[in-house]
Design a protein around this motif. Sequence first.
Motif, PDB file in Angstrom:
ATOM      1  N   MET A 192      50.706  35.778 100.803  1.00 41.02           N
ATOM      2  CA  MET A 192      49.242  35.594 100.239  1.00 41.02           C
ATOM      3  C   MET A 192      48.482  34.545  99.885  1.00 41.02           C
ATOM      4  O   MET A 192      49.093  33.887  99.308  1.00 41.02           O
ATOM      5  CB  MET A 192      49.166  36.919  99.226  1.00 41.02           C
ATOM      6  CG  MET A 192      47.702  37.126  98.591  1.00 41.02           C
ATOM      7  SD  MET A 192      47.688  37.997  97.109  1.00 41.02           S
ATOM      8  CE  MET A 192      48.425  39.447  97.692  1.00 41.02           C
ATOM      9  N   GLY A 193      47.310  34.170 100.760  1.00 44.25           N
ATOM     10  CA  GLY A 193      46.586  32.941 100.311  1.00 44.25           C
ATOM     11  C   GLY A 193      45.708  33.063  99.217  1.00 44.25           C
ATOM     12  O   GLY A 193      45.496  34.133  98.634  1.00 44.25           O
ATOM     13  N   ASP A 252      38.741  43.060 101.587  1.00 41.40           N
ATOM     14  CA  ASP A 252      39.118  42.315 102.498  1.00 41.40           C
ATOM     15  C   ASP A 252      39.912  40.952 101.920  1.00 41.40           C
ATOM     16  O   ASP A 252      39.716  40.732 100.706  1.00 41.40           O
ATOM     17  CB  ASP A 252      37.778  41.587 103.358  1.00 41.40           C
ATOM     18  CG  ASP A 252      36.833  40.743 102.554  1.00 41.40           C
ATOM     19  OD1 ASP A 252      37.073  39.572 102.198  1.00 41.40           O
ATOM     20  OD2 ASP A 252      35.833  41.502 102.143  1.00 41.40           O
ATOM     21  N   ASP A 253      40.502  40.255 102.775  1.00 37.88           N
ATOM     22  CA  ASP A 253      41.493  39.215 102.365  1.00 37.88           C
ATOM     23  C   ASP A 253      40.870  38.096 101.449  1.00 37.88           C
ATOM     24  O   ASP A 253      41.356  37.507 100.659  1.00 37.88           O
ATOM     25  CB  ASP A 253      42.159  38.568 103.605  1.00 37.88           C
ATOM     26  CG  ASP A 253      43.184  39.326 104.312  1.00 37.88           C
ATOM     27  OD1 ASP A 253      43.345  40.330 103.663  1.00 37.88           O
ATOM     28  OD2 ASP A 253      43.699  39.115 105.423  1.00 37.88           O
ATOM     29  N   ALA A 254      39.453  37.909 102.025  1.00 37.27           N
ATOM     30  CA  ALA A 254      38.852  36.564 101.207  1.00 37.27           C
ATOM     31  C   ALA A 254      38.569  37.056 100.112  1.00 37.27           C
ATOM     32  O   ALA A 254      38.605  36.401  99.002  1.00 37.27           O
ATOM     33  CB  ALA A 254      37.589  36.202 102.173  1.00 37.27           C
ATOM     34  N   THR A 255      38.157  38.385  99.890  1.00 38.69           N
ATOM     35  CA  THR A 255      37.525  38.881  98.265  1.00 38.69           C
ATOM     36  C   THR A 255      38.915  39.012  97.667  1.00 38.69           C
ATOM     37  O   THR A 255      38.811  38.684  96.451  1.00 38.69           O
ATOM     38  CB  THR A 255      36.734  40.187  98.521  1.00 38.69           C
ATOM     39  OG1 THR A 255      35.573  39.955  99.406  1.00 38.69           O
ATOM     40  CG2 THR A 255      36.424  40.918  97.301  1.00 38.69           C
ATOM     41  N   ARG A 256      39.767  39.725  98.043  1.00 38.85           N
ATOM     42  CA  ARG A 256      41.166  39.689  97.332  1.00 38.85           C
ATOM     43  C   ARG A 256      41.699  38.548  96.869  1.00 38.85           C
ATOM     44  O   ARG A 256      41.951  38.132  95.646  1.00 38.85           O
ATOM     45  CB  ARG A 256      42.346  40.253  98.201  1.00 38.85           C
ATOM     46  CG  ARG A 256      43.693  40.390  97.343  1.00 38.85           C
ATOM     47  CD  ARG A 256      44.684  40.541  98.729  1.00 38.85           C
ATOM     48  NE  ARG A 256      44.894  39.300  99.340  1.00 38.85           N
ATOM     49  CZ  ARG A 256      45.272  39.138 100.579  1.00 38.85           C
ATOM     50  NH1 ARG A 256      45.887  40.507 101.157  1.00 38.85           N
ATOM     51  NH2 ARG A 256      45.296  38.260 101.235  1.00 38.85           N
ATOM     52  N   ASP A 257      41.396  37.323  97.787  1.00 39.04           N
ATOM     53  CA  ASP A 257      42.048  35.975  97.338  1.00 39.04           C
ATOM     54  C   ASP A 257      41.212  35.648  96.307  1.00 39.04           C
ATOM     55  O   ASP A 257      41.814  34.619  95.322  1.00 39.04           O
ATOM     56  CB  ASP A 257      42.231  35.064  98.415  1.00 39.04           C
ATOM     57  CG  ASP A 257      43.449  35.687  99.549  1.00 39.04           C
ATOM     58  OD1 ASP A 257      44.126  36.596  99.048  1.00 39.04           O
ATOM     59  OD2 ASP A 257      43.537  35.140 100.597  1.00 39.04           O
ATOM     60  N   ARG A 283      41.953  37.013  92.817  1.00 37.85           N
ATOM     61  CA  ARG A 283      43.181  36.755  92.391  1.00 37.85           C
ATOM     62  C   ARG A 283      43.057  35.201  91.793  1.00 37.85           C
ATOM     63  O   ARG A 283      43.749  34.818  90.668  1.00 37.85           O
ATOM     64  CB  ARG A 283      44.385  36.656  93.372  1.00 37.85           C
ATOM     65  CG  ARG A 283      45.768  36.343  93.013  1.00 37.85           C
ATOM     66  CD  ARG A 283      46.757  36.729  93.977  1.00 37.85           C
ATOM     67  NE  ARG A 283      48.181  36.714  93.317  1.00 37.85           N
ATOM     68  CZ  ARG A 283      48.944  35.701  92.919  1.00 37.85           C
ATOM     69  NH1 ARG A 283      48.437  34.564  93.003  1.00 37.85           N
ATOM     70  NH2 ARG A 283      50.165  35.692  92.317  1.00 37.85           N
ATOM     71  N   GLN A 342      46.840  45.861  95.761  1.00 34.38           N
ATOM     72  CA  GLN A 342      46.720  44.815  96.674  1.00 34.38           C
ATOM     73  C   GLN A 342      46.965  43.406  96.012  1.00 34.38           C
ATOM     74  O   GLN A 342      47.036  42.298  96.686  1.00 34.38           O
ATOM     75  CB  GLN A 342      45.254  44.807  97.020  1.00 34.38           C
ATOM     76  CG  GLN A 342      44.687  46.031  97.711  1.00 34.38           C
ATOM     77  CD  GLN A 342      43.172  46.228  97.703  1.00 34.38           C
ATOM     78  OE1 GLN A 342      42.247  45.760  98.531  1.00 34.38           O
ATOM     79  NE2 GLN A 342      42.647  46.694  96.693  1.00 34.38           N
TER      80      GLN A 342
END
Length: 296
Positions: A1-2, A40-45, A48, A75
């Motif tokens: 995960m980025g 989405d991946d950008a929001t999740r990252d 985090r 997530q």
Amino acid sequence: MGVVSLKQADSTRAETLSIRRLQPTIGAEISGVDLTRPLDDATRDAIRAAVLRHKVVFFRDQDITRDQHLAFARQFGPIYTHPTTTGVDHHPQIHGITAADFAKHEQARKEAAAKAGQPDTAHEDKYHTDTSWRLVPAWGAVLRGVTIPEVGGDTIWVDAEAAYNGLPDDVKRRLEGLHVTHDFREALNKVGRDYPIVAHPVARRHPETGATILWVNYSQKPQILGVELAESRELLTLILNQYKRPEYQVRFSWRPNSLAFWDNRAAVHYAVRNYGDFPRVVERVLIADQAHYADL
């Protein structure tokens, strides 16, 4: 995960995501995201990274179901089911934290203290971190406000990195190499479980940021090893006094449909119980450090 860098976490906008700091070193409020939907991946990252940077982040007006609460937490890692959690409405991984359960717990503590001829410690300050009794504690937790009083019932989070950094150099030297135990066996035994007592460094290295964290759980009979009991008590008092300093804290006033998401390795927290007999309810989901550590 980025992961978005910690410097980016103050200003990142993934689509409409906005992150606003609440205190210089701890706490941020995140808006512009709908937690009823997958991230989405950008929001999740970005979220985090904000948790790592600010230790605890808050969301307002998120009218989510229990399934969506679990889906949001999932997530960020595998869900950890606490052994003392009975679950809520067929959701065994959700821990319902109620005022009634707390009152019963405190009454049992008073009775046990009286039976043992010990001082009543039911109202001591219980700054704590979750699952510190485990070899690999949960990395994160997501707490949702369900039934909230009009006033009172806040939660305080402490930046345990800033608390360590604020110690005098001579106290830091005294803590070098020392470990602390947290004893949760009584609660585990009541549900037919057991776990050996493990020790963690008092000044613990954060596994991702590399920061040094002042890490003690005052709700689980802490004892510092390698020193006399009197010195252990002295050091524990010094650490508790650091936790109590307002400059290391953020205080969150709950509303229904508010969420708090914190890095359990970087912050300790304290529930303010000043709401009388109001039936306050919050619900918690824990996130394991890694899948293969979930049972350690």
